[in-house]
Design a protein around this motif. Structure first.
Motif, short mmCIF file in Angstrom:
data_model
loop_
_atom_site.label_atom_id
_atom_site.label_comp_id
_atom_site.label_asym_id
_atom_site.label_seq_id
_atom_site.Cartn_x
_atom_site.Cartn_y
_atom_site.Cartn_z
N GLN A 79 0.82 -1.21 0.00
CA GLN A 79 0.00 0.00 0.00
C GLN A 79 0.86 1.26 0.00
O GLN A 79 0.52 2.24 -0.67
CB GLN A 79 -0.94 0.00 1.21
N MET A 80 1.97 1.23 0.74
CA MET A 80 2.85 2.40 0.77
C MET A 80 3.42 2.68 -0.61
O MET A 80 3.43 3.82 -1.07
CB MET A 80 3.99 2.16 1.76
N VAL A 81 3.92 1.65 -1.27
CA VAL A 81 4.52 1.83 -2.59
C VAL A 81 3.45 2.25 -3.59
O VAL A 81 3.66 3.14 -4.41
CB VAL A 81 5.25 0.55 -3.05
N ASP A 82 2.28 1.62 -3.49
CA ASP A 82 1.18 1.94 -4.38
C ASP A 82 0.78 3.42 -4.26
O ASP A 82 0.62 4.11 -5.26
CB ASP A 82 -0.01 1.03 -4.08
N LYS A 83 0.65 3.89 -3.04
CA LYS A 83 0.24 5.29 -2.83
C LYS A 83 1.35 6.25 -3.22
O LYS A 83 1.08 7.38 -3.64
CB LYS A 83 -0.15 5.53 -1.37
N SER A 84 2.61 5.81 -3.13
CA SER A 84 3.73 6.67 -3.52
C SER A 84 3.82 6.82 -5.03
O SER A 84 4.47 7.73 -5.53
CB SER A 84 5.05 6.09 -3.01
N SER A 85 3.19 5.91 -5.74
CA SER A 85 3.22 5.96 -7.21
C SER A 85 1.80 6.02 -7.76
O SER A 85 1.46 5.34 -8.70
CB SER A 85 3.95 4.74 -7.75
#
Length: 134
Positions: A104-110
């Protein structure tokens, strides 16, 4: 990073405070400036044969799940044990929390796959990460 702190703290329950969770995530995922360092994480994933996971997290659509064993391989068993000790948690709980939080962190960062597109797909990101570590 705030999203990751929130998700990981929830997973660990009352045993960990948000400041300590933030420090642990920072130790695992941030560069020297305290910014989320996707390049190092993605490089670790690529080195472990997990580039398809990284691509799903960066792009639009569903995030492919990562196993706790895969996470332990990316970060190293000693680092995970050390971080779990700092949080007063067991290794398994930390890995389960990271399993839920990292995609989720990576997804929201991109958001919207913009980061993936701007850097020429997963190959471009991994190439950039490799240049940074040489």
């Amino acid at each position: 990073m705030d999203l990751g702190v929130k998700l990981l703290a929830q997973k660990l329950g009352g045993s960990a405070n948000n400041d300590m969770v933030g420090q642990v995530l920072g130790s695992l995922l941030s560069n020297s400036k305290g910014d989320l360092d996707l390049g190092s994480l993605l490089n670790g994933m690529n080195g472990g044969g997990l580039s398809d996971l990284a691509e799903s997290w960066l792009g639009d659509g569903d995030n492919k799940p990562v196993s706790t064993n895969q996470l332990e391989s990316i970060f190293g068993s000693d680092k995970i044990k050390e971080m779990a000790g700092q949080l007063g948690a067991d290794k398994g709980s930390l890995l389960e929390g990271l399993r839920d939080a990292l995609p989720q962190m990576v997804d929201k960062s991109s958001q919207g796959g913009e980061l993936l597109d701007q850097l020429g797909g997963i190959g471009g990101i991994l190439g950039m990460a490799n240049k940074l570590v040489k």
